[in-house]
Design a protein around this motif. Structure first.
Motif, short mmCIF file in Angstrom:
data_model
loop_
_atom_site.label_atom_id
_atom_site.label_comp_id
_atom_site.label_asym_id
_atom_site.label_seq_id
_atom_site.Cartn_x
_atom_site.Cartn_y
_atom_site.Cartn_z
N GLY A 1 93.59 25.57 -0.75
CA GLY A 1 92.70 26.62 -0.24
C GLY A 1 92.95 27.94 -0.93
N LYS A 2 92.80 29.00 -0.15
CA LYS A 2 92.89 30.35 -0.74
C LYS A 2 94.32 30.75 -1.08
N PHE A 3 95.26 30.41 -0.20
CA PHE A 3 96.62 30.94 -0.37
C PHE A 3 97.45 30.18 -1.40
N ASP B 1 93.79 17.67 -1.45
CA ASP B 1 93.05 18.37 -0.41
C ASP B 1 92.05 17.38 0.19
N LEU B 2 91.75 17.59 1.46
CA LEU B 2 90.75 16.73 2.12
C LEU B 2 89.40 16.90 1.44
N TYR C 1 100.91 33.00 15.56
CA TYR C 1 101.21 33.33 14.16
C TYR C 1 102.08 34.59 14.17
N PHE D 1 100.27 23.81 2.73
CA PHE D 1 99.42 25.02 2.69
C PHE D 1 98.10 24.75 3.41
N ILE D 2 98.15 23.97 4.47
CA ILE D 2 96.93 23.69 5.24
C ILE D 2 96.75 24.76 6.31
N GLN D 3 95.67 24.71 7.06
CA GLN D 3 95.37 25.77 8.02
C GLN D 3 96.53 25.97 9.00
N HIS E 1 102.15 39.80 -1.86
CA HIS E 1 102.65 40.28 -0.58
C HIS E 1 103.86 41.22 -0.76
N ARG F 1 88.05 20.93 -4.05
CA ARG F 1 89.11 21.94 -4.08
C ARG F 1 90.30 21.48 -4.92
N VAL G 1 103.79 29.76 6.52
CA VAL G 1 103.91 30.12 7.92
C VAL G 1 102.61 29.78 8.66
N HIS H 1 100.25 22.84 10.95
CA HIS H 1 101.45 22.54 10.17
C HIS H 1 102.38 21.49 10.81
N1 NAD Z 1 101.54 36.08 4.06
C1 NAD Z 1 101.55 34.77 4.17
O1 NAD Z 1 102.63 34.22 4.27
C2 NAD Z 1 100.27 33.98 4.23
C3 NAD Z 1 99.07 34.53 3.77
C4 NAD Z 1 97.92 33.74 3.76
C5 NAD Z 1 97.98 32.43 4.21
N2 NAD Z 1 99.15 31.92 4.65
C6 NAD Z 1 99.24 30.53 5.14
O2 NAD Z 1 98.79 29.62 4.15
C7 NAD Z 1 98.16 28.50 4.75
C8 NAD Z 1 96.84 28.23 4.05
O3 NAD Z 1 95.97 29.31 4.29
P1 NAD Z 1 94.60 29.41 3.49
O4 NAD Z 1 94.01 30.73 3.81
O5 NAD Z 1 94.79 29.00 2.08
O6 NAD Z 1 93.74 28.26 4.23
P2 NAD Z 1 92.46 27.52 3.68
O7 NAD Z 1 91.67 27.13 4.89
O8 NAD Z 1 91.79 28.34 2.62
O9 NAD Z 1 93.03 26.23 2.97
C9 NAD Z 1 93.59 25.16 3.65
C10 NAD Z 1 93.23 23.89 2.88
O10 NAD Z 1 93.97 22.81 3.43
C11 NAD Z 1 93.15 21.65 3.36
N3 NAD Z 1 93.67 20.63 4.27
C12 NAD Z 1 93.73 20.66 5.62
N4 NAD Z 1 94.32 19.57 6.11
C13 NAD Z 1 94.65 18.81 5.03
C14 NAD Z 1 95.26 17.53 4.88
N5 NAD Z 1 95.67 16.82 5.94
N6 NAD Z 1 95.42 17.04 3.64
C15 NAD Z 1 95.00 17.74 2.54
N7 NAD Z 1 94.42 18.94 2.64
C16 NAD Z 1 94.23 19.47 3.86
C17 NAD Z 1 91.77 22.17 3.72
O11 NAD Z 1 90.74 21.29 3.30
C18 NAD Z 1 91.75 23.51 2.98
O12 NAD Z 1 91.20 23.40 1.68
C19 NAD Z 1 98.03 28.82 6.22
O13 NAD Z 1 98.97 28.11 6.92
C20 NAD Z 1 98.34 30.29 6.33
O14 NAD Z 1 99.01 30.57 7.51
C21 NAD Z 1 100.30 32.66 4.65
#
Ligand code: NAD
Length: 409
Positions: free
Chosen positions: A13-15, A36-37, A175, A72-74, A339, A41, A96, A78
């Motif tokens: 995903g994004k992070f 990724d599911l 969180y 790194f899923i939602q 960060h 992506r 986290v 976790h």
């Molecule tokens: N400062 C920080 O530490 C910080 C900042 C941003 C995000 N995060 C953490 O990073 C994580 C990801 O955030 P994001 O914004 O990238 O989320 P996101 O929704 O953009 O990406 C999550 C990805 O995980 C995939 N996914 C979900 N379940 C799956 C599985 N079982 N198998 C394979 N892929 C799967 C989804 O399809 C999605 O593409 C979150 O847990 C968030 O808390 C931390």
């Protein structure tokens, strides 16, 4: 020669896009694969970072080509995947938070402890310059006894890009680690004993927050604050805000008071107060901004537009002079560091923990102490602020050394 890391990164995903190159370039890492599911992506990651795609998380668990999983899923998902990965004998790096349920955190701890597995939660707050400063001052004894601290993570919901409102309304205290980690991360071995929390019921985003099915948790709170009694006798106020007009930066310690020394911060200026060693009547108040903020930001201190530039995140990828850059692998020492200069440390500590068999500073015992208070605080807020006990999983096993490479010495 000891085994190198063969990483399976789950969630493109994004992070996670900030981390693939870091893992790939680390000298303790042999390979990185992703899944990724949503196939588009993982395909995008494969093209962008030149990494192989694996079919699924489950395939990664079965494969002996993978010995470590990065989650790194939602944020609310976790726990179960971390547990499955540990059961399969893999090391785990988890974004986290640790997990959404206390029982899951207990299970993770048990798996790590019984099987001596490597687990690290990548918590930026532990490596923030303000946390390192307070940690050093506590360790040298200059602050005396910890008395009171305030920390917050302000991240207004309008900056989020949730694909699903049911998930966007997650209770802020599920969180909690960005803010708890800044106070507790400065206090070795200290944990939260009780919490009492109050939530702000959101009025302007009724499609996201509310008690009647607007989200998976029936959560009405966009902002929640908790008052914590700590095992060292101190008190902490922790706020997790998802709907407030403040960012400068958005994760910070505003106050950290000890009996002999105290730290305060706002926007760009950092201060340290301390009693004179020879004159008990005299308090010194030093500006310590130069030690904390990035060099370029310090040079811009006289710019009247500086607060806006900080608010815009201009130095978001810059390290502080207090960061121990010398410990970061040569391979990415000159790379931007997300960060506020923390990403490189999170990856390096996981990889070093794996390689040395020592514990990452953000090991499961620390992660539990950062995470569980928030889970209990959410229950307290739902019950109108009653004080609740917070379970503690204790210290790491005495025979398992913790890596300590933070700081600038
Ligand atoms: N400062 C920080 O530490 C910080 C900042 C941003 C995000 N995060 C953490 O990073 C994580 C990801 O955030 P994001 O914004 O990238 O989320 P996101 O929704 O953009 O990406 C999550 C990805 O995980 C995939 N996914 C979900 N379940 C799956 C599985 N079982 N198998 C394979 N892929 C799967 C989804 O399809 C999605 O593409 C979150 O847990 C968030 O808390 C931390």
């Amino acid at each position: 020669m000891s085994e190198k890391i063969r990483m399976g990164l789950v969630g493109c995903g994004k992070f996670a896009r900030n981390f693939v190159s870091l893992f790939k370039a680390h000298p303790e890492v042999e390979s990185v694969a992703v899944c990724d599911l949503i196939p588009e992506r993982s395909a995008e990651y494969a093209a962008k970072f030149d990494v192989p795609v694996m079919e699924s998380f489950e395939e990664m668990l079965k494969s002996d080509k993978i010995n470590a999983i990065a989650i790194f899923i939602q944020r609310h998902l976790h726990g179960p995947l971390v547990i499955e990965a540990l059961k399969a004998g893999k090391a785990v790096y988890s974004a986290v938070p640790c997990a959404s349920h206390v029982e899951e955190i207990y299970e993770i701890e048990e798996l790590v402890r019984k099987n001596r597995l490597c687990y690290s939660m990548g918590e930026t707050g532990y490596y923030r310059a303000c946390t390192i400063f307070c940690r050093e001052k506590m360790r040298t004894g200059e602050m005396g006894d910890f008395v009171y601290g305030e920390a917050q993570y302000n991240h207004d919901q309008r900056h989020f890009h949730f694909e699903n409102n049911q998930v966007a309304g997650i209770p802020p205290m599920l969180y909690p680690t960005h803010s708890t980690s800044m106070i507790l991360g400065a206090l070795d071995g200290v944990y939260v004993k009780t919490v009492a929390a109050l939530g702000f019921e959101e009025k302007k985003l009724p499609h996201i927050f509310g008690r009647e099915g607007q989200n998976l948790w029936n959560n009405p709170f966009s902002n929640t604050a908790m008052l914590c009694s700590l095992s060292n006798g101190g008190v902490a106020r922790i706020s997790e805000n998802r709907r407030v007009a403040w960012s400068g930066p958005n994760s910070y310690i505003s106050q950290f008071y000890g009996s002999d020394g105290a730290y305060e911060f706002s926007v760009t200026h950092h201060y340290f107060a301390h009693w004179d060693k020879d004159d008990p009547q005299k308090l010194h108040l030093d500006e310590i901004t130069e030690q904390i903020i990035p060099k370029g930001q310090f040079e811009a201190l006289s710019d009247p537009n500086l607060p806006q530039r900080v608010c815009n995140g201009e130095w978001f990828r810059h390290s502080s002079p207090i960061h121990n850059i010398g410990r970061i692998p040569e391979e990415y020492r000159d790379w931007p560091n997300g960060h506020d200069g923390t990403h490189h440390f999170m990856v390096d500590d996981f990889c070093r923990a794996f390689a040395t068999g020592k514990l990452s500073p953000t090991n499961i015992w620390t992660a539990a102490r950062f995470n569980i208070p928030g889970l209990i605080a959410n229950q307290s807020a739902l019950k109108g602020g009653i004080q609740l006990d917070v379970p503690d999983l204790g210290d790491p096993p005495a025979d398992w050394e913790v890596l300590r490479l933070d700081g600038n010495r």
